[in-house]
Design a protein around this motif. Structure first.
Motif, PDB file in Angstrom:
ATOM      1  N   ALA A   1       0.838  -1.205   0.000  1.00 44.90           N
ATOM      2  CA  ALA A   1       0.000   0.000   0.000  1.00 44.90           C
ATOM      3  C   ALA A   1       0.871   1.251   0.000  1.00 44.90           C
ATOM      4  O   ALA A   1       0.581   2.235  -0.707  1.00 44.90           O
ATOM      5  CB  ALA A   1      -0.925  -0.003   1.212  1.00 44.90           C
ATOM      6  N   ALA A   2       1.962   1.232   0.771  1.00 43.36           N
ATOM      7  CA  ALA A   2       2.884   2.374   0.821  1.00 43.36           C
ATOM      8  C   ALA A   2       3.524   2.603  -0.542  1.00 43.36           C
ATOM      9  O   ALA A   2       3.633   3.744  -1.019  1.00 43.36           O
ATOM     10  CB  ALA A   2       3.956   2.135   1.884  1.00 43.36           C
ATOM     11  N   LYS A   3       3.954   1.495  -1.204  1.00 40.68           N
ATOM     12  CA  LYS A   3       4.568   1.622  -2.529  1.00 40.68           C
ATOM     13  C   LYS A   3       3.572   2.158  -3.552  1.00 40.68           C
ATOM     14  O   LYS A   3       3.918   2.967  -4.417  1.00 40.68           O
ATOM     15  CB  LYS A   3       5.104   0.264  -2.993  1.00 40.68           C
ATOM     16  CG  LYS A   3       6.386  -0.155  -2.284  1.00 40.68           C
ATOM     17  CD  LYS A   3       6.894  -1.479  -2.837  1.00 40.68           C
ATOM     18  CE  LYS A   3       8.189  -1.883  -2.129  1.00 40.68           C
ATOM     19  NZ  LYS A   3       8.709  -3.177  -2.641  1.00 40.68           N
ATOM     20  N   SER A   4       2.342   1.703  -3.449  1.00 45.54           N
ATOM     21  CA  SER A   4       1.302   2.173  -4.364  1.00 45.54           C
ATOM     22  C   SER A   4       1.099   3.697  -4.218  1.00 45.54           C
ATOM     23  O   SER A   4       0.958   4.420  -5.209  1.00 45.54           O
ATOM     24  CB  SER A   4      -0.018   1.436  -4.086  1.00 45.54           C
ATOM     25  OG  SER A   4      -1.050   1.953  -4.885  1.00 45.54           O
ATOM     26  N   MET A   5       1.098   4.166  -2.975  1.00 51.97           N
ATOM     27  CA  MET A   5       0.951   5.608  -2.733  1.00 51.97           C
ATOM     28  C   MET A   5       2.163   6.396  -3.238  1.00 51.97           C
ATOM     29  O   MET A   5       2.029   7.509  -3.732  1.00 51.97           O
ATOM     30  CB  MET A   5       0.737   5.871  -1.243  1.00 51.97           C
ATOM     31  CG  MET A   5      -0.616   5.418  -0.733  1.00 51.97           C
ATOM     32  SD  MET A   5      -0.810   5.655   1.047  1.00 51.97           S
ATOM     33  CE  MET A   5      -2.384   4.861   1.312  1.00 51.97           C
ATOM     34  N   GLU A   6       3.338   5.796  -3.125  1.00 54.93           N
ATOM     35  CA  GLU A   6       4.547   6.458  -3.646  1.00 54.93           C
ATOM     36  C   GLU A   6       4.467   6.609  -5.164  1.00 54.93           C
ATOM     37  O   GLU A   6       4.897   7.622  -5.721  1.00 54.93           O
ATOM     38  CB  GLU A   6       5.791   5.663  -3.248  1.00 54.93           C
ATOM     39  CG  GLU A   6       6.147   5.821  -1.769  1.00 54.93           C
ATOM     40  CD  GLU A   6       7.294   4.929  -1.348  1.00 54.93           C
ATOM     41  OE1 GLU A   6       7.935   5.252  -0.340  1.00 54.93           O
ATOM     42  OE2 GLU A   6       7.543   3.907  -2.035  1.00 54.93           O
TER      43      GLU A   6
ATOM     44  N   LEU B   1       1.829  12.423  -9.682  1.00 52.90           N
ATOM     45  CA  LEU B   1       1.373  13.819  -9.551  1.00 52.90           C
ATOM     46  C   LEU B   1       2.257  14.761 -10.355  1.00 52.90           C
ATOM     47  O   LEU B   1       1.837  15.860 -10.733  1.00 52.90           O
ATOM     48  CB  LEU B   1       1.395  14.250  -8.079  1.00 52.90           C
ATOM     49  CG  LEU B   1       0.339  13.663  -7.149  1.00 52.90           C
ATOM     50  CD1 LEU B   1       0.585  14.131  -5.721  1.00 52.90           C
ATOM     51  CD2 LEU B   1      -1.061  14.053  -7.600  1.00 52.90           C
ATOM     52  N   GLY B   2       3.509  14.339 -10.621  1.00 53.86           N
ATOM     53  CA  GLY B   2       4.434  15.214 -11.331  1.00 53.86           C
ATOM     54  C   GLY B   2       4.994  16.272 -10.403  1.00 53.86           C
ATOM     55  O   GLY B   2       5.004  16.125  -9.176  1.00 53.86           O
TER      56      GLY B   2
END
Length: 487
Positions: free
Chosen positions: A258-263, A269-270
């Motif tokens: 989940a943390a990697k997905s958010m990263e 976002l750019g």
């Protein structure tokens, strides 16, 4: 609609910075364009490229017609003007360049350009040194000019009156805005507001995701620590215990995923740029030397003549302590002469004995010295190098600029440099002759703030209506060989 100048691949680099990086631009026969941008952005250089005075490798220029060029002062040899009626309207009476004021020199070059039959006019700061009457006359002439107009100017009133399109030159690129200068400012303000909103949303979402990532990783670390604590117990635990450890490992893996997905979402976002700040220049000012005379400068029945021309005849004036006093009047009326008379303590002029006078000359842009900026600033200066660097940075000079030589600076950059040098001196009286000429808008606004907040006395000449309205406590108009207090 016909194209009269077409240019492609305009590339120019200086000290690792793109001065010009333009793929293609066109000037049409109906165009009325104002070219704006910060001092040193390359506006005058672009003019020289378009006119063929500067050839760049790989650049292709096509010109269809004849063009007149009104350069900045001191950039061209003045030639005889054929249209004597136009000369009369512009109040150009003689062609002796050495004795001309800045305004008279400008008027002659304008008359020269307008007297030619051309398809387009490229004008670089044409209102510099013109009085209000001269500016109004120029506006009228250009409104009825049938060809194309491309003009560099920092005169807000002039641009509003004569152009219907703005080219903004920034970081080597041209951005086009429809409308006059006021329309351009409104569009820029809307752009800043939109960019600010996007940036705030970007920062909020990025911060939210970064906080969520940290929370997930924190939970995963807790599970990991708990799992290590369990493993230290009996290694021969039952199958149920092992199943429990597998459950813990599965939760830990889910949290890390989940943390990697958010990263990844953060990366997606750019990088949204922060909105451009409106630069505010604040000059450091030395403590004013004490003056106790309520009128540190007075003139009593002063007289001045050059040959048969009488400038002043029994003229009198008083400059109050701490006042901001403007001198106005037509070109050649004697405004600059009066400042020089004060500077030279001429007959009839009384100056407080403790006066320390700083003088900003109208033709201060006429510098061609083979000297670096930082060396020039250190001459007769009590400030250390870091302080000088700080002041120059506040005025828009970047780190690499301070090693430039004076000979390569634009007129606006020289003006800002000379203002900085004067403002870092120990003065209690400033004499300023057209200080706003060639300054970009942030510098103009900073100059207004400085002059209003200055602890000493200022006597200044200007034809900039906004500077006059915002700064002057008193206005003397030179007319009929006298100084008339009009405000």
């Amino acid at each position: 609609m016909e194209s009269i100048i077409k240019a492609k691949d305009i590339r120019l680099e200086y000290t690792g910075r793109d001065i010009l990086d333009i793929d293609e631009i066109e000037l049409y026969d109906y165009d009325r364009i104002g070219l704006v941008g910060p001092n040193g952005a390359g506006k005058s250089t672009l003019f020289k490229v378009l006119l063929g005075e500067l050839t760049l490798p790989g650049c292709k220029i096509s010109r269809f017609g004849q063009f007149a060029y009104i350069p900045q002062l001191d950039q061209a040899v003045l030639q005889e003007v054929k249209d004597f009626a136009l000369m009369g309207k512009l109040n150009v009476e003689q062609l002796e360049v050495q004795t001309m004021s800045g305004g008279e020199e400008t008027r002659l070059k304008i008359a020269q350009a307008l007297s030619e039959q051309v398809h387009g006019i490229l004008a670089d700061e044409p209102t510099s040194h013109l009085d209000r009457e001269g500016i109004e006359f120029l506006v009228g002439q250009l409104k009825y000019f049938s060809g194309a107009l491309l003009v560099i100017s920092h005169d807000r009133y002039f641009l509003d009156e004569v152009v219907d399109k703005i080219w903004e030159l920034k970081d080597g690129k041209i951005t086009e805005y429809w409308g006059n200068y006021s329309d351009y400012l409104r569009q820029k303000d809307e752009e800043r507001k939109s960019q600010s909103s996007k940036y705030q949303q970007f920062v909020a979402e990025r911060d939210r995701l970064e906080q969520a990532v940290e929370e997930k990783r924190k939970q995963a670390r807790k599970i990991e620590q708990k799992a290590k604590g369990v493993s230290k117990k009996n290694n021969s635990e039952s199958g149920g215990r092992l199943a429990h450890q597998k459950t813990i490992g599965s939760k830990q893996k889910t949290l890390y995923n989940a943390a990697k997905s958010m990263e990844h979402r953060i990366a997606a976002l750019g990088d949204v740029e922060a909105p451009e700040n409106i630069r505010s220049i604040r000059f450091r000012q030395s403590e004013a030397l004490a003056l106790h005379n309520p009128y540190p400068i007075t003139g009593t029945e002063i007289n001045k003549r050059f040959g048969d021309k009488v400038l002043f005849e029994k003229a009198s004036f008083s400059i109050p302590l701490g006042a901001k006093v403007a001198l106005t009047g037509g070109n050649g009326a004697g405004k600059t002469t009066l400042l020089q008379m004060i500077l030279n303590h001429e007959e009839g002029i009384s100056i407080s004995p403790k006066a320390e006078i700083g003088y900003f000359a109208q033709n201060g842009y006429r510098y061609n010295r083979n000297q670096e900026i930082i060396e020039f600033m250190q001459e007769d200066c009590d400030y250390n190098v870091s302080e000088i660097r700080s002041v120059l940075a506040s005025m828009g000079f970047v780190q690499n600029d301070i090693t430039k030589r004076l000979s390569v600076l634009s007129g606006g950059e020289i003006i800002k440099l000379l203002l900085a040098k004067m403002l870092m001196g120990r003065y209690n009286i400033l004499l300023m002759d057209e200080p706003s000429n060639f300054l970009d808008l942030p510098s103009l606004e900073a100059l207004e703030m400085l002059m209003k907040g200055y602890a000493g006395t200022i006597v200044f000449i200007t034809h900039d209506k906004r500077l006059l309205d915002n700064v002057a406590d008193m206005i003397y108009e030179i007319k009929d060989k006298r100084l008339n207090l009009i405000r």
